[in-house]
Motif scaffolding. Sequence first.
Motif, PDB file in Angstrom:
ATOM      1  N   MET A   1       0.849  -1.181   0.000  1.00  0.00           N
ATOM      2  CA  MET A   1       0.000   0.000   0.000  1.00  0.00           C
ATOM      3  C   MET A   1       0.884   1.230   0.000  1.00  0.00           C
ATOM      4  O   MET A   1       1.824   1.301   0.773  1.00  0.00           O
ATOM      5  CB  MET A   1      -0.890   0.000   1.228  1.00  0.00           C
ATOM      6  CG  MET A   1      -1.949   1.048   1.182  1.00  0.00           C
ATOM      7  SD  MET A   1      -3.086   0.797  -0.168  1.00  0.00           S
ATOM      8  CE  MET A   1      -3.788  -0.767   0.305  1.00  0.00           C
ATOM      9  N   CYS A   2       0.576   2.175  -0.863  1.00  0.00           N
ATOM     10  CA  CYS A   2       1.514   3.262  -1.071  1.00  0.00           C
ATOM     11  C   CYS A   2       0.800   4.497  -1.599  1.00  0.00           C
ATOM     12  O   CYS A   2      -0.428   4.528  -1.705  1.00  0.00           O
ATOM     13  CB  CYS A   2       2.590   2.843  -2.072  1.00  0.00           C
ATOM     14  SG  CYS A   2       3.352   1.254  -1.691  1.00  0.00           S
ATOM     15  N   GLY A   3       1.587   5.507  -1.937  1.00  0.00           N
ATOM     16  CA  GLY A   3       1.108   6.666  -2.660  1.00  0.00           C
ATOM     17  C   GLY A   3       1.959   6.850  -3.895  1.00  0.00           C
ATOM     18  O   GLY A   3       3.186   6.669  -3.853  1.00  0.00           O
ATOM     19  N   ILE A   4       1.317   7.199  -5.024  1.00  0.00           N
ATOM     20  CA  ILE A   4       2.054   7.316  -6.283  1.00  0.00           C
ATOM     21  C   ILE A   4       1.734   8.634  -6.974  1.00  0.00           C
ATOM     22  O   ILE A   4       0.662   9.214  -6.775  1.00  0.00           O
ATOM     23  CB  ILE A   4       1.741   6.144  -7.244  1.00  0.00           C
ATOM     24  CG1 ILE A   4       0.248   6.103  -7.616  1.00  0.00           C
ATOM     25  CG2 ILE A   4       2.180   4.825  -6.629  1.00  0.00           C
ATOM     26  CD1 ILE A   4      -0.100   5.052  -8.665  1.00  0.00           C
ATOM     27  N   THR A   5       2.661   9.082  -7.789  1.00  0.00           N
ATOM     28  CA  THR A   5       2.441  10.269  -8.613  1.00  0.00           C
ATOM     29  C   THR A   5       3.403  10.239  -9.792  1.00  0.00           C
ATOM     30  O   THR A   5       4.414   9.520  -9.767  1.00  0.00           O
ATOM     31  CB  THR A   5       2.612  11.568  -7.815  1.00  0.00           C
ATOM     32  OG1 THR A   5       2.223  12.679  -8.629  1.00  0.00           O
ATOM     33  CG2 THR A   5       4.052  11.764  -7.361  1.00  0.00           C
ATOM     34  N   GLY A   6       3.086  11.009 -10.826  1.00  0.00           N
ATOM     35  CA  GLY A   6       3.975  11.080 -11.977  1.00  0.00           C
ATOM     36  C   GLY A   6       3.525  12.107 -12.986  1.00  0.00           C
ATOM     37  O   GLY A   6       2.391  12.597 -12.941  1.00  0.00           O
ATOM     38  N   ILE A   7       4.429  12.446 -13.883  1.00  0.00           N
ATOM     39  CA  ILE A   7       4.151  13.407 -14.949  1.00  0.00           C
ATOM     40  C   ILE A   7       4.841  12.958 -16.227  1.00  0.00           C
ATOM     41  O   ILE A   7       5.983  12.477 -16.201  1.00  0.00           O
ATOM     42  CB  ILE A   7       4.614  14.831 -14.556  1.00  0.00           C
ATOM     43  CG1 ILE A   7       4.365  15.817 -15.709  1.00  0.00           C
ATOM     44  CG2 ILE A   7       6.067  14.848 -14.125  1.00  0.00           C
ATOM     45  CD1 ILE A   7       4.617  17.276 -15.318  1.00  0.00           C
ATOM     46  N   LEU A   8       4.129  13.099 -17.348  1.00  0.00           N
ATOM     47  CA  LEU A   8       4.694  12.900 -18.676  1.00  0.00           C
ATOM     48  C   LEU A   8       4.500  14.206 -19.422  1.00  0.00           C
ATOM     49  O   LEU A   8       3.368  14.612 -19.706  1.00  0.00           O
ATOM     50  CB  LEU A   8       3.989  11.746 -19.400  1.00  0.00           C
ATOM     51  CG  LEU A   8       4.371  11.492 -20.866  1.00  0.00           C
ATOM     52  CD1 LEU A   8       5.860  11.217 -21.004  1.00  0.00           C
ATOM     53  CD2 LEU A   8       3.556  10.345 -21.445  1.00  0.00           C
ATOM     54  N   ALA A   9       5.614  14.904 -19.706  1.00  0.00           N
ATOM     55  CA  ALA A   9       5.550  16.200 -20.382  1.00  0.00           C
ATOM     56  C   ALA A   9       5.518  16.007 -21.892  1.00  0.00           C
ATOM     57  O   ALA A   9       6.180  15.121 -22.440  1.00  0.00           O
ATOM     58  CB  ALA A   9       6.744  17.059 -19.979  1.00  0.00           C
ATOM     59  N   PHE A  10       4.753  16.859 -22.561  1.00  0.00           N
ATOM     60  CA  PHE A  10       4.633  16.782 -24.018  1.00  0.00           C
ATOM     61  C   PHE A  10       5.455  17.859 -24.730  1.00  0.00           C
ATOM     62  O   PHE A  10       5.695  17.765 -25.934  1.00  0.00           O
ATOM     63  CB  PHE A  10       3.181  16.927 -24.444  1.00  0.00           C
ATOM     64  CG  PHE A  10       2.246  15.908 -23.831  1.00  0.00           C
ATOM     65  CD1 PHE A  10       2.654  14.598 -23.647  1.00  0.00           C
ATOM     66  CD2 PHE A  10       0.965  16.262 -23.454  1.00  0.00           C
ATOM     67  CE1 PHE A  10       1.791  13.650 -23.098  1.00  0.00           C
ATOM     68  CE2 PHE A  10       0.097  15.330 -22.907  1.00  0.00           C
ATOM     69  CZ  PHE A  10       0.504  14.026 -22.725  1.00  0.00           C
ATOM     70  N   ASN A  11       5.862  18.900 -23.978  1.00  0.00           N
ATOM     71  CA  ASN A  11       6.605  20.011 -24.577  1.00  0.00           C
ATOM     72  C   ASN A  11       7.386  20.721 -23.481  1.00  0.00           C
ATOM     73  O   ASN A  11       7.379  20.295 -22.312  1.00  0.00           O
ATOM     74  CB  ASN A  11       5.656  20.961 -25.316  1.00  0.00           C
ATOM     75  CG  ASN A  11       4.524  21.450 -24.422  1.00  0.00           C
ATOM     76  OD1 ASN A  11       4.699  21.631 -23.215  1.00  0.00           O
ATOM     77  ND2 ASN A  11       3.347  21.657 -25.002  1.00  0.00           N
ATOM     78  N   LEU A  12       8.024  21.816 -23.827  1.00  0.00           N
ATOM     79  CA  LEU A  12       8.843  22.546 -22.862  1.00  0.00           C
ATOM     80  C   LEU A  12       8.014  23.140 -21.745  1.00  0.00           C
ATOM     81  O   LEU A  12       8.474  23.233 -20.593  1.00  0.00           O
ATOM     82  CB  LEU A  12       9.628  23.650 -23.589  1.00  0.00           C
ATOM     83  CG  LEU A  12      10.702  23.158 -24.572  1.00  0.00           C
ATOM     84  CD1 LEU A  12      11.347  24.340 -25.298  1.00  0.00           C
ATOM     85  CD2 LEU A  12      11.768  22.343 -23.843  1.00  0.00           C
ATOM     86  N   VAL A  13       6.799  23.563 -22.043  1.00  0.00           N
ATOM     87  CA  VAL A  13       5.917  24.092 -20.996  1.00  0.00           C
ATOM     88  C   VAL A  13       5.608  22.996 -19.979  1.00  0.00           C
ATOM     89  O   VAL A  13       5.673  23.210 -18.768  1.00  0.00           O
ATOM     90  CB  VAL A  13       4.612  24.645 -21.605  1.00  0.00           C
ATOM     91  CG1 VAL A  13       3.653  25.083 -20.513  1.00  0.00           C
ATOM     92  CG2 VAL A  13       4.920  25.806 -22.547  1.00  0.00           C
ATOM     93  N   GLY A  14       5.281  21.811 -20.477  1.00  0.00           N
ATOM     94  CA  GLY A  14       5.011  20.688 -19.583  1.00  0.00           C
ATOM     95  C   GLY A  14       6.223  20.275 -18.782  1.00  0.00           C
ATOM     96  O   GLY A  14       6.104  19.900 -17.605  1.00  0.00           O
TER      97      GLY A  14
END
Length: 634
Positions: A1-14
């Motif tokens: 049991m945990c907590g997760i997060t993430g991001i996938l950027a599509f451009n420089l702004v992201g």
Amino acid sequence: MCGITGILAFNLVGKFNKIHVTAATMSLEKRGPDYQDIYIDEWVGLGHRRLSIIDTSSVAHQPMWDESKRYCIVFNGEIFNYRELKKDLLDKGVTFFSQSDTEVLLKLYLHYGEQCLAKLNGFFAFCIYDKQQQTFFVARDRYGIKPLLYLYDDDKFIFASEMKTMLKYGIDRPLDYSSLHSYLQLNYIPAPDTIFTTVKKLLPGHYLKVGNKKLSEGKYYDIPYSSGEAESNPLSYDQAREKLKTLLEASVQRRLVADVPLGAFLSGGIDSSVVTALASKHKPDLHTFSIGFRDEKFFDETEYARLVAKQFNTEHTVFSLTNDDLYAHVSSILDYIDEPFADSSAINVYILSKETRKHATVALSGDGADELLGGYNKHAAFYSMAHPGLKENVVSALHPLWKVLPQSRNGAFSNKLRQAARFAEGARLSPAARYWRWASYATENGAYELFSAASQEKFHRQEYESRKQALMQTVPDHHTMNDILLTDMKVVLPNDMLTKVDLMSMANGLEVRVPFLDYEVVNFAFSLPSHYKINKSMRKRILQDAYRDVLPAKLYNRPKKGFEVPLLKWFRKEMRSLIMDDLLAQKKIEEQGIFNYAAIDKLKRQLFSSNPGDVHARIWGLIVFQWWRRRFEV
């Protein structure tokens, strides 16, 4: 049991939002107090907070990579059949470097792709990153036991276990007034929507594929049920009862797998008593936990819990609480709620989880049985509507009378009047409208009247109606009780009951497992005729009969009690100043511009009248919203 997060950027702004991954991951500390790690590359950031349950060694830490270093997983949950899945993979030549279910899940995906989801027995939310293709695969368990929020726009895709984590990325946060309108009725916000227009909840039984600036959503599971089909099940009642017992025992046995101390919640009701009875067969040293209410004897069920604990020889602990003990935790709970959510029984779950965590890291619970097998007052009311007698006809006919008589949850007689008024009101509506009304604390007009003129302009009624229609599509005009239960499984269970347990247990670093929501149990339950579950005299009929010779007889000779807290008393005493002079004060409300103070003032006057009805629940919903708005500076 945990907590997760993430991001996938599509451009420089992201890409700029990647700087927030560390802070976002840290915000999940209570979900995963044992370990934190992050991974960041040019376009991706992943974060994980760990609550160690299975394979507590460092080799099972996350983010976890496969040996090729192409695939990476962050995973929240447990896969209870991971040993069987691992054996299947070993037979196919797959190798392993840990004893964790996380690695099994990762390699199952590498071997079967999205088809792996159908093989999983457990609860989960996870993301698998393909570094070569720069893609995410994100999925949520069948019934929504674990949460998964996400944001998708032109610049990026972000996901997280909690809203407070999403906010750490500095996202835009415009209020969704259709969601707020639903919240003011239900005291929660149904998925896939959230309080913000920018953030969504992944629906139970669904997955997302993200890559090349595109997002696609798929469904891998739905409860196998078609309206009316279950009513002609070929199994006899006795055969069905025995099969249910077999499936439940297997489910409980699966959920005893842990490398840390494990116990069970024991309220003294049928559901948790069944789980305790089954768990004690396979775990002789089972520890059980109950909370009692010294000041509210009507709601105190510890006598029955002790009977069950004695019968099954568990090591039993009772946390005996006063109203002051309950009230002392209100601020901590309000601080943790990161999206408006106002089921007040969360206070009890929070305290039970906090105390249980001192003795165990995992607890089994009886959640899900009421929705699955027909255990609520609402179910009895729907049954009565379908099989009306003299009493139902009289109650419906006297609708004008009930409306003017004093109603309150705080007295036996006044509560009967409240229930009669709700029944009579629902009797005049279509089945779908009746369900929505009986699930709500306020009418649609009552919620709309709380909006200020500016909020009414921002509220899109057509959008709201479309969402409600989607939620109510499983209540046809010619419905069976199974249709009502299916709607509970899709609406109330994931958005209220499971959200409550997840939030309050994770606030205390406790994992709660729910044997009644094993998919084999659920699939079987929805193959059974309605009358196996509920009739004129009994709710959860098949469950009660299945364990009648196992559980103490005394459990069968008492009324079902709720899991409530004394809100009305608090509002009139300890919280009066918070309501009158702070959160719901005229100046505060008018400065915010969201609500119509005249409508709030009307609720406040009802709160202090002799006919409060359900107003305390509506006031609590407003308190939660106002506290949340101030806490997160929305």
